[in-house]
Design a protein around this motif. Sequence first.
Motif, short mmCIF file in Angstrom:
data_model
loop_
_atom_site.label_atom_id
_atom_site.label_comp_id
_atom_site.label_asym_id
_atom_site.label_seq_id
_atom_site.Cartn_x
_atom_site.Cartn_y
_atom_site.Cartn_z
N TYR A 119 31.82 -7.02 8.70
CA TYR A 119 31.38 -7.12 7.31
C TYR A 119 30.95 -8.54 6.96
CZ TYR A 119 32.96 -2.40 6.65
OH TYR A 119 33.11 -1.05 6.74
N ASN A 120 29.67 -8.70 6.67
CA ASN A 120 29.13 -10.01 6.34
C ASN A 120 29.70 -10.59 5.07
OD1 ASN A 120 27.27 -11.03 8.26
ND2 ASN A 120 25.94 -9.29 7.82
N ASP A 121 30.11 -9.71 4.15
CA ASP A 121 30.61 -10.20 2.87
C ASP A 121 32.13 -10.32 2.85
OD1 ASP A 121 30.76 -7.49 3.07
OD2 ASP A 121 29.96 -7.05 1.09
N LEU A 122 32.74 -10.30 4.03
CA LEU A 122 34.18 -10.60 4.12
C LEU A 122 34.35 -11.88 4.93
CD1 LEU A 122 35.86 -7.14 4.89
CD2 LEU A 122 35.55 -8.24 2.67
N LYS A 123 35.46 -12.57 4.67
CA LYS A 123 35.73 -13.80 5.40
C LYS A 123 36.20 -13.46 6.82
CE LYS A 123 36.94 -16.18 1.17
NZ LYS A 123 38.02 -16.56 0.27
N VAL A 124 36.25 -14.48 7.67
CA VAL A 124 36.65 -14.29 9.05
C VAL A 124 38.02 -13.59 9.12
CG1 VAL A 124 37.38 -15.48 11.15
CG2 VAL A 124 35.26 -16.16 9.99
N TRP A 125 39.00 -14.17 8.42
CA TRP A 125 40.36 -13.58 8.51
C TRP A 125 40.42 -12.19 7.87
CZ3 TRP A 125 43.40 -12.14 4.34
CH2 TRP A 125 43.03 -12.62 3.07
N GLU A 126 39.56 -11.94 6.89
CA GLU A 126 39.58 -10.63 6.23
C GLU A 126 39.05 -9.53 7.14
OE1 GLU A 126 39.01 -12.22 1.63
OE2 GLU A 126 37.26 -11.68 2.82
N ASN A 127 38.03 -9.87 7.94
CA ASN A 127 37.53 -8.89 8.91
C ASN A 127 38.61 -8.56 9.94
OD1 ASN A 127 34.67 -7.84 8.93
ND2 ASN A 127 34.30 -9.98 8.37
N ILE A 128 39.29 -9.60 10.42
CA ILE A 128 40.34 -9.38 11.41
C ILE A 128 41.44 -8.50 10.82
CG2 ILE A 128 42.06 -10.50 12.89
CD1 ILE A 128 40.27 -13.01 12.87
N ARG A 129 41.83 -8.85 9.57
CA ARG A 129 42.90 -8.11 8.89
C ARG A 129 42.52 -6.65 8.69
NH1 ARG A 129 47.20 -8.32 5.15
NH2 ARG A 129 46.81 -7.01 3.34
N LEU A 130 41.27 -6.43 8.26
CA LEU A 130 40.83 -5.05 8.01
C LEU A 130 40.94 -4.20 9.27
CD1 LEU A 130 39.40 -2.83 6.35
CD2 LEU A 130 37.23 -3.81 7.09
N PHE A 131 40.37 -4.69 10.37
CA PHE A 131 40.37 -3.84 11.56
C PHE A 131 41.76 -3.75 12.19
CE2 PHE A 131 35.84 -4.43 10.98
CZ PHE A 131 35.44 -3.11 11.10
N GLY A 132 42.53 -4.85 12.12
CA GLY A 132 43.92 -4.76 12.57
C GLY A 132 44.64 -3.67 11.80
N GLY A 133 44.44 -3.65 10.48
CA GLY A 133 45.09 -2.66 9.62
C GLY A 133 44.66 -1.25 9.94
N ILE A 134 43.37 -1.07 10.18
CA ILE A 134 42.87 0.28 10.48
C ILE A 134 43.51 0.81 11.76
CG2 ILE A 134 40.83 1.59 11.19
CD1 ILE A 134 39.20 -0.02 9.24
N TYR A 135 43.73 -0.09 12.75
CA TYR A 135 44.35 0.36 14.00
C TYR A 135 45.87 0.44 13.89
CZ TYR A 135 39.96 0.14 16.58
OH TYR A 135 38.70 0.38 17.03
N GLY A 136 46.38 0.29 12.67
CA GLY A 136 47.80 0.55 12.45
C GLY A 136 48.73 -0.64 12.66
N MET A 137 48.17 -1.85 12.70
CA MET A 137 49.05 -3.01 12.86
C MET A 137 49.64 -3.39 11.50
SD MET A 137 46.52 -5.14 15.38
CE MET A 137 47.51 -6.60 15.55
N GLY A 138 50.81 -4.00 11.54
CA GLY A 138 51.47 -4.41 10.30
C GLY A 138 50.94 -5.75 9.80
N SER A 139 51.19 -6.02 8.53
CA SER A 139 50.67 -7.23 7.89
C SER A 139 51.12 -8.51 8.60
CB SER A 139 51.13 -7.26 6.44
OG SER A 139 50.04 -7.40 5.59
N ASP A 140 52.41 -8.58 8.92
CA ASP A 140 52.95 -9.80 9.53
C ASP A 140 52.38 -10.01 10.93
OD1 ASP A 140 54.41 -10.24 7.29
OD2 ASP A 140 56.24 -9.27 8.05
N GLU A 141 52.32 -8.90 11.66
CA GLU A 141 51.81 -8.98 13.03
C GLU A 141 50.36 -9.47 13.00
OE1 GLU A 141 51.58 -5.20 14.93
OE2 GLU A 141 51.03 -6.04 16.88
N ILE A 142 49.59 -8.95 12.04
CA ILE A 142 48.19 -9.34 11.93
C ILE A 142 48.09 -10.84 11.65
CG2 ILE A 142 46.10 -9.12 10.53
CD1 ILE A 142 46.79 -6.19 10.11
N LYS A 143 48.90 -11.30 10.71
CA LYS A 143 48.86 -12.71 10.31
C LYS A 143 49.13 -13.61 11.50
CE LYS A 143 49.93 -13.79 5.72
NZ LYS A 143 50.94 -13.57 4.69
N GLU A 144 50.19 -13.27 12.21
CA GLU A 144 50.61 -14.09 13.35
C GLU A 144 49.52 -14.13 14.42
OE1 GLU A 144 54.10 -13.41 16.46
OE2 GLU A 144 54.72 -13.09 14.38
N LYS A 145 49.01 -12.91 14.75
CA LYS A 145 48.01 -12.84 15.82
C LYS A 145 46.68 -13.47 15.40
CE LYS A 145 47.48 -9.60 18.84
NZ LYS A 145 47.14 -8.27 19.38
#
Lengths: 246, 370
Positions: A89-115
Amino acid sequence: MKKVIEAENLVKKFGDFTAVDNITFQVNEGEIFGFLGANGAGKTTAMRMLCGLSKPTSGEGRVAGYDIGKEAEKVKANIGYMSQKFSLYNDLKVWENIRLFGGIYGMGSDEIKEKTDELLKRLNFENEKNTMVKSLPLGWKQKLAFSVSIFHNPKIVFLDEPTGGVDPATRRQFWELIYEATDRGITVFVTTHYMDEAEYCDRVSIMVDGRIDALESPMKLRETYDAKNMDEVFYQLARTAKRNGG
Amino acid sequence: MLKYLIEKEFKQILRNPILPRLILVFPLMALLILPLAANYEIKNINLCVVDNDQSPYSRKLVEKIRSSGYFVITKTAKTYDKGLEAIEYDDADVLIEIPKNFEKELIREGKGKVLISANAVNGMKGGLSSSYLSSIVTDFAGEVRSEWIEAGTGGGVPVIEIMPLNRFNQNLDYHSYMVPAIMVMLLTMICGFLPALNIVSEKEAGTIEQINVTPIRKFTFIISKLIPYWIIGIIVLTIGFGVAAVGYNLLPAGSFGTIYVFAAVYVLAVSGFGLLVSNYSETLQQALFVIFFFVIIFILISGLYTPIKSMPEWAQTLTVINPLRYFIEMMRSVYLKGSGLFDLQKQMIALLIFAGLFNVLAVVSYRKRQ
């Protein structure tokens, strides 16, 4: 050796046009598999069938142990995919794209942040965490897209011309990322036009007019076709093509 | 999973250079300007006077017409034919001819005749202006009679009751008719158009591909697209209530709660319909034209501007499958009659069916695999 991708007589037709014509091949666990072919040879279509984005007209396939016809959603949970066209997504920030797809694949918030922090550090990308993706240079976009596609630690990652349009130095860095992924045990299935990249693969297949005309390690292919490099191998095979590229 | 998707939708909407402003400003502008501009009340009608009598009474009548504020006397003609020419040249919209001996007949026989001709090319304007005129004349006749009775002249003249004419008050009720209708229209447009453009714009950007290759469930995906518009709809409605209350002093006779409950279901129905259109479209252009087509039809055969009862029978039947119709029925009965949820069961059931149907279809028609 364990097979993670098995295709058997896969066919995809669009009306009268047979995009993929009865292909059969296997990919071993942990290898880098190069999927070569001229423009319009059917590479992307074949790859989309394996990813569960396109329904095969006939034939069978198993990816990561699941049937691509009946268990497409299970296949999807176990693979990563980077399409030819940049599709974060061009209109999302770098970390927001990572967070979105991490979330879709079922990762938790903390795990996403750390990774995420770990990943950005490894890529030397910490300063760009809050950058809007649309303002990144192409080379960086592609590195990010690749990193997002393997963020959830899939068994296999499918890369569709991942290095199209970037400079040789960036391509080199990109391939270093691919090697890092294989070190983590991820099988890589990659299409490319660059024959120097084909040399980096463990095995390559060459598609001509929807068929697979050759499948070997680069070294053996050069011997078989009595060629100095992969370029020549490719020319010899692609010359026989009847379809127009494009 | 849903949390991340909704977060993403909101970030995208808020970062869009136009959408947030559109969502706030569009309802404000529409509600402040449209009821004033799109008004059935007609003023400044150009009048041609043919006064063949030239008597004190005839002049008094003309003066009364002028002072009503609805007419501008743009022409005085000597004969009816000359006056008609003025209408033909568009110098006048309506013509009043006062015959010779108007005053005499009025005094002697207690009745007078005038002729009104209106240009009915614009049927609405023609009809209204001639009815305005005739009521002024009737009013005038009444005044004359009451003068006589007071003066004691012509003692035998019966007292004629003058019917009060609400016609001139029409504009007073006008806002309460128009403002709820515009609120419904806004809700339909914003919550219908935006979802229709949403999924298809992901197709054009290519991002849908990256979503489709994930194991995301179709239902989750559609819900994540619906919820933002649901909230936007409630915001738009709240702005509408505010403008109606402050700008037009208009409060529903019934409760806001009833309207919110209905709106919650109605927005789900139109947004679901929008997503359905988006799923079937390949390009933004296609989606835009298709949703435009449906929204216009929904609005025109909903009873929003023209009463359903005056439609031909086939069109009346069509309104049954129009979700807008039920929402408008609810809106008018809550605003004007003060109906509650219990009185509006039929409308609620209809809207629930539409919301369910459109959203089930939206989930089914969303294809993760070609």
